[in-house]
Design a protein around this motif. Sequence first.
Motif, PDB file in Angstrom:
ATOM      1  N   ASN A  36       0.822  -1.221   0.000  1.00 33.28           N
ATOM      2  CA  ASN A  36       0.000   0.000   0.000  1.00 33.28           C
ATOM      3  C   ASN A  36       0.846   1.257   0.000  1.00 33.28           C
ATOM      4  O   ASN A  36       0.495   2.256  -0.613  1.00 33.28           O
ATOM      5  N   LEU A  37       1.972   1.179   0.701  1.00 36.67           N
ATOM      6  CA  LEU A  37       2.889   2.312   0.811  1.00 36.67           C
ATOM      7  C   LEU A  37       3.274   2.885  -0.563  1.00 36.67           C
ATOM      8  O   LEU A  37       3.440   4.092  -0.728  1.00 36.67           O
ATOM      9  N   LEU A  38       3.387   1.992  -1.555  1.00 38.81           N
ATOM     10  CA  LEU A  38       3.799   2.445  -2.889  1.00 38.81           C
ATOM     11  C   LEU A  38       2.618   2.842  -3.759  1.00 38.81           C
ATOM     12  O   LEU A  38       2.783   3.443  -4.812  1.00 38.81           O
ATOM     13  N   VAL A  39       1.413   2.464  -3.330  1.00 35.64           N
ATOM     14  CA  VAL A  39       0.254   2.679  -4.195  1.00 35.64           C
ATOM     15  C   VAL A  39      -0.614   3.834  -3.693  1.00 35.64           C
ATOM     16  O   VAL A  39      -0.879   4.802  -4.422  1.00 35.64           O
ATOM     17  N   PRO A  41      -0.434   6.538  -1.729  1.00 37.91           N
ATOM     18  CA  PRO A  41      -0.146   7.972  -1.815  1.00 37.91           C
ATOM     19  C   PRO A  41      -0.161   8.503  -3.249  1.00 37.91           C
ATOM     20  O   PRO A  41      -0.310   9.710  -3.471  1.00 37.91           O
ATOM     21  N   LEU A  42      -0.001   7.605  -4.227  1.00 33.58           N
ATOM     22  CA  LEU A  42       0.152   8.076  -5.617  1.00 33.58           C
ATOM     23  C   LEU A  42      -1.077   7.849  -6.494  1.00 33.58           C
ATOM     24  O   LEU A  42      -1.315   8.602  -7.440  1.00 33.58           O
ATOM     25  N   PHE A  43      -1.817   6.787  -6.210  1.00 30.57           N
ATOM     26  CA  PHE A  43      -2.873   6.398  -7.142  1.00 30.57           C
ATOM     27  C   PHE A  43      -4.194   6.152  -6.422  1.00 30.57           C
ATOM     28  O   PHE A  43      -4.195   5.727  -5.272  1.00 30.57           O
ATOM     29  N   ASN A  44      -5.283   6.387  -7.147  1.00 28.64           N
ATOM     30  CA  ASN A  44      -6.605   6.070  -6.606  1.00 28.64           C
ATOM     31  C   ASN A  44      -7.096   4.773  -7.239  1.00 28.64           C
ATOM     32  O   ASN A  44      -7.693   4.774  -8.318  1.00 28.64           O
ATOM     33  N   THR A  45      -6.806   3.658  -6.572  1.00 36.93           N
ATOM     34  CA  THR A  45      -7.152   2.353  -7.152  1.00 36.93           C
ATOM     35  C   THR A  45      -8.565   1.898  -6.758  1.00 36.93           C
ATOM     36  O   THR A  45      -8.963   0.775  -7.075  1.00 36.93           O
ATOM     37  N   ALA A  46      -9.280   2.758  -6.044  1.00 34.81           N
ATOM     38  CA  ALA A  46     -10.640   2.385  -5.631  1.00 34.81           C
ATOM     39  C   ALA A  46     -11.635   2.857  -6.689  1.00 34.81           C
ATOM     40  O   ALA A  46     -11.820   4.070  -6.888  1.00 34.81           O
ATOM     41  N   ALA A  47     -12.265   1.910  -7.351  1.00 36.64           N
ATOM     42  CA  ALA A  47     -13.275   2.288  -8.358  1.00 36.64           C
ATOM     43  C   ALA A  47     -14.475   2.914  -7.655  1.00 36.64           C
ATOM     44  O   ALA A  47     -14.871   2.461  -6.579  1.00 36.64           O
ATOM     45  N   ASP A  48     -15.056   3.956  -8.258  1.00 37.06           N
ATOM     46  CA  ASP A  48     -16.298   4.516  -7.725  1.00 37.06           C
ATOM     47  C   ASP A  48     -17.453   3.559  -8.002  1.00 37.06           C
ATOM     48  O   ASP A  48     -18.419   3.515  -7.252  1.00 37.06           O
TER      49      ASP A  48
END
Length: 484
Positions: A36-39, A41-48
């Motif tokens: 999670n540390l790498l993901v 802060p940079l990306f929004n991987t949660a689909a609406d």
Amino acid sequence: MKSLIIDQLKQKLGNRATDSQFESSLYSRDLAPVPNLLVNPLFNTAADLVVRPIDTAEVAEILKISWDNDIPVTPRAGASTVYFDSVPIKGGIVMDLNLLKGIVALDESGMMVTVKAGTTWSELEKYLNGKGFALRSFPSSAPVASIGGWFCMMGYGIGSIKYGSLLSQVKAIELVLPNGEVKQLTSDSDIPLDYLAGSEGTLGVVTQLQVHVRKLTSMKHYLLKVKEPDLSRVVNHIQGERMVPYNIHFSDQKYNAVMNKLGFVADEFTGSCTVAVDYEGSEDDLKAADAVISEMMSGDFEVELAEEKDANQEWKEKFLALRLKRGGPSQLGGEVWLPINNLNHYLDTIKEMDKKYTLGLVSYGHVATAEHAVVMTAFFADERKTIDYVLKLSMVKKIQDIGHRYGGKPYGIGLWNTPYIGYIFDNSQLAELRARKKELDPKGIMNPGKVYRPPLLLNSFNFKVAMNILAAVSRAVGRGNRRV
Ligand SMILES: Cc1cc2nc3c(=O)[nH]c(=O)nc-3n(C[C@H](O)[C@H](O)[C@H](O)COP(=O)(O)OP(=O)(O)OC[C@H]3O[C@@H](n4cnc5c(N)ncnc54)[C@H](O)[C@@H]3O)c2cc1C
């Protein structure tokens, strides 16, 4: 994403649309464990919203609404990729294509099948075999990988040496453009078919494909124990002969030793590399294949033929590459599209790297074309130990750098391979790809953030500096503990 649109799509699709955070979270990763540390802060991987259309009309309707409202859409089928290819990084809609399933038509005289894009390769093979036909090629992830997913990736796998890339076997596709328009594509349509091969969900959604098939034939399998220095020579020799194999795959000595410890490879295969060779065809073809192998055995190659039962077993286990992960808990690695002539140089340099970083590197691969193999060089890691894991990620770059030195490039792009974009394409190829993207998806709604350029923090310079620092730290603190 506006709640009005979410409600509109939920009303239209019923329980085939969900904005439940729990369900969305299942779509926020692929096969690669990335901390999670790498993901986060940079990306929004949660689909609406996750939607599961059942036909082309629904795909078109969802895309039209997304287009009108500038909503990112990430297509996802088997999700058997590892570079976040099918993971959203800007939220929006994930379009799960697994309900677009089934055979549309089989043209027996034309040897052609029309199939919906979410059908898996194993499902299609089972159907074809029942009718006396077979796939020309398929990925070694066939039990989960979809027809559309493999077409939108590179499309090389088992059978490709003999029958070429998937692109060369597809006659036509049905595509829904990002604006919701439905198009039929062939090699000479306005938008040519080849735009979509390798497009990784960035140009539209493929809903149906018309694919050439072959008659179901007999097969013959061989398993060779090869001394490491002879590996390239043996692979080159086999496929340079008059009888083109259906498939060749190989493993280095280290891979066999690790698989032996895990209980998957017998003791007798631990002191050498192995090369599995599979032929298909008529009785005469298989006799010719037998002659090729016999001649090789009497030549000056450092090679030994394993028993037929072992060769048959190797073929049976062709979908089980991920068993290696049991030595994990995690497995990291680099997958390199490599000139076969440089296979030995590559493996020798990988050995040097292993001496330096003591990772326990293992390599295995498939021959993809007459000139190229796809080689996976992997090592064990533990994603639960975040710092150690992050340090080890720098080793993946070292593997890709070695591949690049020998004329190789990463296989597949997604998000995580965007820093290597300069290894994968030259400037004119990249300009051409970006022009296609602009032409078909000027609003950039399809699978944004993938393929064409790295995000700022992953640009080649930043990435190189960061990875070099991590590699130096990794070496200094001796993190790469040899596992096996
Ligand atoms: C054990 C193992 C073996 C593998 N062997 C091979 C191999 O032999 N050859 C090989 O090339 N790869 C291989 N792979 C990688 C992967 O399985 C393949 O690329 C596979 O074909 C991807 O299909 P999928 O349905 O899982 O696609 P996904 O992973 O769901 O998607 C892949 C990409 O295509 C897009 N996409 C998916 N479907 C569509 C569609 N219908 N329209 C538009 N875009 C779409 C997605 O957005 C994403 O960018 C392997 C992976 C594993 C784990």
